[in-house]
Design an enzyme around this catalytic site. Structure first.
Site, PDB file in Angstrom:
ATOM      1  N   CYS A   1      39.219  38.188  36.444  1.00 58.22           N
ATOM      2  CA  CYS A   1      37.780  37.769  36.798  1.00 58.22           C
ATOM      3  C   CYS A   1      36.951  37.472  35.276  1.00 58.22           C
ATOM      4  CB  CYS A   1      37.071  39.043  37.628  1.00 58.22           C
ATOM      5  SG  CYS A   1      38.094  39.540  38.866  1.00 58.22           S
TER       6      CYS A   1
HETATM    7  C1  BEZ Z   1      41.882  41.098  38.075  1.00 55.93           C
HETATM    8  O1  BEZ Z   1      40.800  40.568  38.410  1.00 55.93           O
HETATM    9  O2  BEZ Z   1      42.607  40.925  37.167  1.00 55.93           O
HETATM   10  C2  BEZ Z   1      41.891  42.538  38.531  1.00 55.93           C
HETATM   11  C3  BEZ Z   1      41.131  42.886  39.604  1.00 55.93           C
HETATM   12  C4  BEZ Z   1      41.123  43.957  40.124  1.00 55.93           C
HETATM   13  C5  BEZ Z   1      42.181  45.132  39.835  1.00 55.93           C
HETATM   14  C6  BEZ Z   1      42.923  44.932  38.878  1.00 55.93           C
HETATM   15  C7  BEZ Z   1      42.882  43.281  38.247  1.00 55.93           C
END
Ligand code: BEZ
Length: 159
Positions: free
Chosen positions: A49
């Site tokens: 994200c």
């Molecule tokens: C990510 O966007 O990389 C992510 C999202 C939720 C949990 C772990 C990683």
């Protein structure tokens, strides 16, 4: 049931961080009378994200607006303090509204929950993107694992 093309965005209250602290934003007001690009992420400050999904919408904000998008929003099941800090850290300025869905009301009302309980994150929001015209969904994508279908670049290519 998961929200789909033709559905109305449910009436719920989200929160944004302002210079005076958290403020309430009703979805009825936010989506009324305009074309909105909204994307959801499993968590603020998480690797994909932060490194890819949100930066793509910041980088492509002007291009999306040139194609008729009037507001861009990022939603996550995080509190407004976290969403405000994440927006600041990512330099979103006024390009992307950082909508906090701290109690997952929007996420649950749209059927976009993602259960990350076993990873210690509780109930979160799936990675999604939607274009919403005057409160009605005109396109929606959901990603599992990756972010390609829900990226700003994909949205741009479809507008
Ligand atoms: C990510 O966007 O990389 C992510 C999202 C939720 C949990 C772990 C990683």
């Amino acid at each position: 049931m998961t929200i789909k093309v033709g559905d109305k965005i449910p009436s719920v209250t989200l929160n944004v961080m302002t210079e005076d602290g958290p403020d309430a934003v009703s979805t009825d007001d936010f989506f009324a009378g305009k074309k909105v690009a909204i994307f959801g992420v499993p968590g603020a400050f998480t690797p994909t994200c932060s490194a890819k999904h949100l930066p793509g919408f910041v980088a492509n904000a002007d291009a999306l607006k040139a194609k008729g998008v009037e507001a861009i929003a990022c939603v996550s099941v995080n509190d407004p303090f976290v969403m405000g800090a994440w927006g600041k850290d990512q330099g979103v300025g006024d390009k992307v509204a950082m909508l906090a869905d701290g109690s997952a009301k929007f996420t649950k009302a749209t059927g976009l929950e993602l259960d990350l309980t076993e990873r210690g994150l509780g109930v979160r929001c799936q990675r999604f993107s939607m274009v919403v015209d005057d409160g009605t969904v005109s396109s929606i994508h959901i990603d599992e694992g990756t972010f390609e279908k829900t990226s700003a670049e994909t949205m741009l290519s479809e507008l």
